[in-house]
Motif scaffolding. Structure first.
Motif, PDB file in Angstrom:
ATOM      1  N   SER A 186      51.270  15.996 -20.663  1.00 28.18           N
ATOM      2  CA  SER A 186      50.595  15.065 -19.758  1.00 28.18           C
ATOM      3  C   SER A 186      51.454  14.898 -18.514  1.00 28.18           C
ATOM      4  CB  SER A 186      50.378  13.711 -20.422  1.00 28.18           C
ATOM      5  OG  SER A 186      51.632  13.064 -20.661  1.00 28.18           O
ATOM      6  N   PHE A 187      50.848  14.328 -17.462  1.00 26.81           N
ATOM      7  CA  PHE A 187      51.611  14.055 -16.247  1.00 26.81           C
ATOM      8  C   PHE A 187      52.689  13.023 -16.532  1.00 26.81           C
ATOM      9  CE2 PHE A 187      52.594  12.460 -12.044  1.00 26.81           C
ATOM     10  CZ  PHE A 187      52.493  13.583 -11.236  1.00 26.81           C
ATOM     11  N   ASP A 188      52.388  12.048 -17.368  1.00 29.00           N
ATOM     12  CA  ASP A 188      53.393  11.042 -17.724  1.00 29.00           C
ATOM     13  C   ASP A 188      54.584  11.674 -18.433  1.00 29.00           C
ATOM     14  OD1 ASP A 188      52.168   8.869 -16.570  1.00 29.00           O
ATOM     15  OD2 ASP A 188      51.088   8.289 -18.383  1.00 29.00           O
ATOM     16  N   ALA A 189      54.323  12.696 -19.252  1.00 26.28           N
ATOM     17  CA  ALA A 189      55.424  13.384 -19.925  1.00 26.28           C
ATOM     18  C   ALA A 189      56.329  14.073 -18.907  1.00 26.28           C
ATOM     19  CB  ALA A 189      54.881  14.391 -20.924  1.00 26.28           C
ATOM     20  N   PHE A 190      55.723  14.645 -17.867  1.00 29.79           N
ATOM     21  CA  PHE A 190      56.520  15.223 -16.784  1.00 29.79           C
ATOM     22  C   PHE A 190      57.337  14.151 -16.094  1.00 29.79           C
ATOM     23  CE2 PHE A 190      56.005  15.389 -12.060  1.00 29.79           C
ATOM     24  CZ  PHE A 190      57.142  16.135 -11.785  1.00 29.79           C
ATOM     25  N   LEU A 191      56.724  13.003 -15.813  1.00 29.73           N
ATOM     26  CA  LEU A 191      57.440  11.925 -15.134  1.00 29.73           C
ATOM     27  C   LEU A 191      58.646  11.447 -15.939  1.00 29.73           C
ATOM     28  CD1 LEU A 191      54.592   9.703 -13.625  1.00 29.73           C
ATOM     29  CD2 LEU A 191      56.073  11.327 -12.436  1.00 29.73           C
ATOM     30  N   GLU A 192      58.537  11.471 -17.252  1.00 29.58           N
ATOM     31  CA  GLU A 192      59.642  11.018 -18.089  1.00 29.58           C
ATOM     32  C   GLU A 192      60.861  11.918 -17.952  1.00 29.58           C
ATOM     33  OE1 GLU A 192      60.081   8.224 -19.801  1.00 29.58           O
ATOM     34  OE2 GLU A 192      58.183   7.614 -18.854  1.00 29.58           O
ATOM     35  N   ALA A 193      60.662  13.142 -17.455  1.00 30.20           N
ATOM     36  CA  ALA A 193      61.799  14.043 -17.251  1.00 30.20           C
ATOM     37  C   ALA A 193      62.551  13.742 -15.960  1.00 30.20           C
ATOM     38  CB  ALA A 193      61.321  15.500 -17.231  1.00 30.20           C
TER      39      ALA A 193
END
Length: 387
Positions: A186-193
């Motif tokens: 998900s885009f949120d998973a990318f943001l968590e990086a």
């Protein structure tokens, strides 16, 4: 060019239409849409890349003893250096100040498209290396027979770059910005990086676009209609006029693109009050999404980032694509997750003295570019670092 009991014959084609589409695409592979027969044909049939626009098609086609197309090179005789994105204007000026004629030159490239990909297009098989070497030799022979000052292969893959270097071509480095998908669901998973500050900044930008009332539509395939191309071409011309004083691609090109490659087009269109106000054009490869053109009728805060970068990431994550290539220029892309990567070009120079001068220049430029890439990654990367 004999190889065992067979021979490789290389011909110069004055138009991509002279090449068998199936044979060309077998050499180009399915991964990069810009090298497809359909894309190059759209450029030529629309009049965007022809002799009149300074891009005279001079493609190389290699045939085996049975007449099968086994290799190809997209090449053009150029009367200028526009639309290439690897800048040699200083070389041209220096050569002409010394009394030479820099143009015409032989350019191996996809016109107006700074997308890395193979340039020595070779059909898979046991003779692939022999065909690739034959194409390199043929490029040099064509350059000599045409009497051009130079030949340039821009945005090749690393393997082609190394092969050309082994053949004595001068090698140059550049920089682009690519996003890599590390298995994000998900885009949120990318943001968590990302580090906290960059994560908050991106969320703020996306929120402001969402609250602005502008609606974004991601269109591909049968969803693409003439009204979308009419609007996008208007945006493209407006941006091109402001940046370059004129657009390279005409309206007919976009019509042909939509007609023959709709399944490869990913067009993000922005709507405000029932009117199209901006758009971003991407093309879809087997494992990558390639961002190409953007344009807008007006000024909308953060809309460029949303349409060009974040919607591309949304699409890539949803499709499980390995990367998004955002093209040349723009360090602002780094803080949005697109990191610097090297790009390549190779150059054949006819005049020995001029070749030595360019070689000295490139020997100084390459380490500077390598240091720039390392520094940009180290100092500006938005990703969290252990420790």
């Amino acid at each position: 060019m004999p190889d065992g009991n067979d021979a490789i014959t290389v011909k110069v084609l004055t138009g991509i239409g002279e090449a068998d589409q199936q044979g060309w695409d077998a050499c180009a592979g399915a991964g990069n849409p810009f090298l497809s027969h359909a894309f190059l044909l759209a450029l030529e049939e629309s009049g965007s890349a022809t002799g009149k626009s300074g891009w005279q098609p001079s493609h190389l086609a290699a045939y085996d003893g049975s007449g099968r197309l086994v290799g190809a090179v997209p090449a053009y005789l150029k009367s200028h250096s526009y639309g290439e994105y690897v800048f040699d204007h200083a070389w041209a000026n220096a050569y002409e100040r010394a009394g030479g004629s820099y143009y015409p030159k032989l350019q191996v490239a996809v016109p107006f498209t700074p997308v890395p990909g193979p340039r020595l297009l070779v059909a898979p098989g046991p003779r692939a290396d022999a065909v690739a070497d034959a194409l390199v030799g043929a490029l040099e022979q064509v350059a000599e027979r045409y009497g051009v000052s130079s030949a340039h292969v821009t945005f090749p893959e690393r393997g082609d770059w190394d092969r050309l270097g082994q053949a004595g071509w001068l090698r140059r480095l550049g920089v682009q910005y690519h996003w890599h998908n590390h298995g994000y669901d998900s885009f949120d998973a990318f943001l968590e990086a990302l580090n906290s500050r960059k994560r908050k900044a991106i969320r703020k930008e996306r929120r402001q676009v969402a609250e602005s009332g502008v609606r974004l539509h991601t269109l591909t395939g049968d969803d693409l209609k003439p009204e979308h191309w009419d609007a996008f071409h208007r945006f493209y011309l407006d941006t091109a006029d402001r940046k370059w004083g004129g657009g390279y691609l005409n309206r007919r090109f976009f019509d042909l693109l939509g007609r023959t490659m709709a399944d490869r087009v990913v067009l993000v269109m922005c709507e405000d009050g029932g009117e199209w106000v901006a758009g971003a054009l991407n093309l879809l490869g087997d494992d990558a999404l390639y961002g190409r053109n953007w344009g807008s009728d007006g000024s909308y805060r953060f809309l460029h980032f949303e349409a060009c970068y974040y919607r591309a990431l949304d699409f890539a994550i949803e499709r499980g694509l390995a990367r998004v290539e955002a093209g040349a220029q723009g360090e602002h892309k780094i803080q949005r997750g697109y990191l610097p990567v090297p790009t390549y070009s190779a150059h054949w120079i006819a005049d020995p003295g001029f070749r030595r001068a360019v070689e000295r220049y490139l020997e100084q430029e390459r380490p500077a570019v390598e240091a720039e890439i390392e520094a940009l990654d180290e100092e500006l990367s938005p990703y969290r670092r252990e420790g």
